[in-house]
Scaffold this active site. Structure first.
Site, PDB file in Angstrom:
ATOM      1  N   LYS A   1     -11.327  -4.994  -7.115  1.00 23.45           N
ATOM      2  CA  LYS A   1     -12.432  -4.054  -6.902  1.00 23.45           C
ATOM      3  C   LYS A   1     -12.543  -3.113  -8.099  1.00 23.45           C
ATOM      4  O   LYS A   1     -11.527  -2.638  -8.612  1.00 23.45           O
ATOM      5  CB  LYS A   1     -12.174  -3.229  -5.639  1.00 23.45           C
TER       6      LYS A   1
ATOM      7  N   ASP B   1       0.848  -1.198   0.000  1.00 32.05           N
ATOM      8  CA  ASP B   1       0.000   0.000   0.000  1.00 32.05           C
ATOM      9  C   ASP B   1       0.885   1.251   0.000  1.00 32.05           C
ATOM     10  O   ASP B   1       2.008   1.226   0.503  1.00 32.05           O
ATOM     11  CB  ASP B   1      -0.925   0.032   1.228  1.00 32.05           C
TER      12      ASP B   1
HETATM   13  C1  LIG Z   1     -10.192   0.546   0.517  1.00 35.65           C
HETATM   14  S1  LIG Z   1      -8.516   0.679   0.962  1.00 35.65           S
HETATM   15  C2  LIG Z   1      -8.063  -1.017   1.200  1.00 35.65           C
HETATM   16  C3  LIG Z   1      -8.635  -1.680   2.440  1.00 35.65           C
HETATM   17  C4  LIG Z   1      -8.020  -3.038   2.664  1.00 35.65           C
HETATM   18  N1  LIG Z   1      -8.444  -3.989   1.653  1.00 35.65           N
HETATM   19  C5  LIG Z   1      -8.378  -3.628   4.008  1.00 35.65           C
HETATM   20  O1  LIG Z   1      -9.092  -4.635   4.000  1.00 35.65           O
HETATM   21  O2  LIG Z   1      -7.894  -3.149   5.037  1.00 35.65           O
HETATM   22  C6  LIG Z   1      -7.759   1.076  -0.566  1.00 35.65           C
HETATM   23  C7  LIG Z   1      -6.262   1.312  -0.491  1.00 35.65           C
HETATM   24  O3  LIG Z   1      -5.706   1.442  -1.818  1.00 35.65           O
HETATM   25  C8  LIG Z   1      -4.483   2.135  -1.653  1.00 35.65           C
HETATM   26  N2  LIG Z   1      -3.928   2.576  -2.935  1.00 35.65           N
HETATM   27  C9  LIG Z   1      -4.504   3.403  -3.851  1.00 35.65           C
HETATM   28  N3  LIG Z   1      -3.670   3.597  -4.890  1.00 35.65           N
HETATM   29  C10 LIG Z   1      -2.538   2.879  -4.641  1.00 35.65           C
HETATM   30  C11 LIG Z   1      -1.313   2.673  -5.357  1.00 35.65           C
HETATM   31  N4  LIG Z   1      -1.067   3.270  -6.531  1.00 35.65           N
HETATM   32  N5  LIG Z   1      -0.378   1.856  -4.803  1.00 35.65           N
HETATM   33  C12 LIG Z   1      -0.605   1.264  -3.597  1.00 35.65           C
HETATM   34  N6  LIG Z   1      -1.740   1.425  -2.876  1.00 35.65           N
HETATM   35  C13 LIG Z   1      -2.703   2.220  -3.388  1.00 35.65           C
HETATM   36  C14 LIG Z   1      -4.882   3.274  -0.729  1.00 35.65           C
HETATM   37  O4  LIG Z   1      -3.743   3.835  -0.102  1.00 35.65           O
HETATM   38  C15 LIG Z   1      -5.850   2.568   0.254  1.00 35.65           C
HETATM   39  O5  LIG Z   1      -5.211   2.237   1.457  1.00 35.65           O
END
Ligand SMILES: C[S@@+](CC[C@H](N)C(=O)[O-])C[C@H]1O[C@@H](n2cnc3c(N)ncnc32)[C@H](O)[C@@H]1O
Length: 199
Positions: A155, A72
């Site tokens: 997703k 992340d």
């Molecule tokens: C909805 S949250 C995930 C929740 C996680 N599945 C859980 O169960 O705890 C979505 C995540 O995608 C990450 N994210 C978005 N773009 C990203 C990227 N380019 N590289 C890594 N992480 C990314 C965000 O930082 C965020 O923490």
């Protein structure tokens, strides 16, 4: 407290009771109950993993013989279990995968999960476009790091022409389904693409 916790929400108490860092775990649980995509002993890569509830659920399924690796942009608080590994970084950073492969001593995963969510603007087609970009990058990662016959869960947000994504996915996997878990908030348009048996 994570903003994913909403005291009005029935998954809020369940997440607290079961020790999950977010309610998202129940979305993956529903996907798993329906499609049995993750097996005990599997090596699973979770993209967009913070705060870590997917990783917690994945570890429950794969057990001590499996591995759950999370990436992340945000720091993921570490877990006591040595088979849950977390990396801070961008899913577009190729160097990160080299580091992971070196650290865990293997090149391919059995399953890739993605709960990636872009920074949202509130404009549906903009957010949908960002979500599409992330999904296409997940498929690039799957091309390189998902084993043959492996599965992928992604997703997606509404607001883009899904046909573009599905045309890529259908060439890469034997079976593709779209699924919206009950644990997705009613106000959210998100759903998941379930890809089984990489060709
Ligand atoms: C909805 S949250 C995930 C929740 C996680 N599945 C859980 O169960 O705890 C979505 C995540 O995608 C990450 N994210 C978005 N773009 C990203 C990227 N380019 N590289 C890594 N992480 C990314 C965000 O930082 C965020 O923490």
């Amino acid at each position: 407290m994570s903003k994913q916790f909403d005291p009005q929400d029935k998954y809020f108490n369940r997440a607290k009771q079961e020790g999950y860092r977010a309610r998202s775990a129940f979305k993956l649980e529903e996907i798993q109950e329906r499609y049995k995509i993750i097996k005990p002993g599997d090596k699973v890569l979770d993209l967009g993993a913070a705060p870590g509830s997917f990783l917690q659920y994945i570890f429950k399924v794969v057990g001590e013989k499996g591995i759950a690796v999370g990436i992340d942009l945000q720091e993921i608080e570490s877990f006591p279990d040595k088979n849950i590994l977390t990396f801070k970084g961008d899913i577009y950073d190729e160097k990160l995968y080299k580091k992971i492969v070196q650290q865990i001593g293997m090149e391919e995963f059995d399953v890739i999960t993605s709960d990636l969510a872009p920074k949202t603007s509130g404009v549906k087609f903009v957010d949908g476009g960002r979500s599409l970009d992330l999904s296409l990058q997940v498929l690039e990662i799957a091309k390189n790091y998902l084993k043959k016959d492996g599965g992928c869960v992604m997703k997606i947000l509404p607001g883009f022409n899904e046909g573009e994504l599905l045309s890529v996915v259908n060439k890469m996997f034997k079976t593709v389904k779209k699924f919206r878990p009950k644990a997705v908030r009613k106000s959210s348009g998100e759903s998941y693409v379930i890809c089984l048996d990489k060709l």
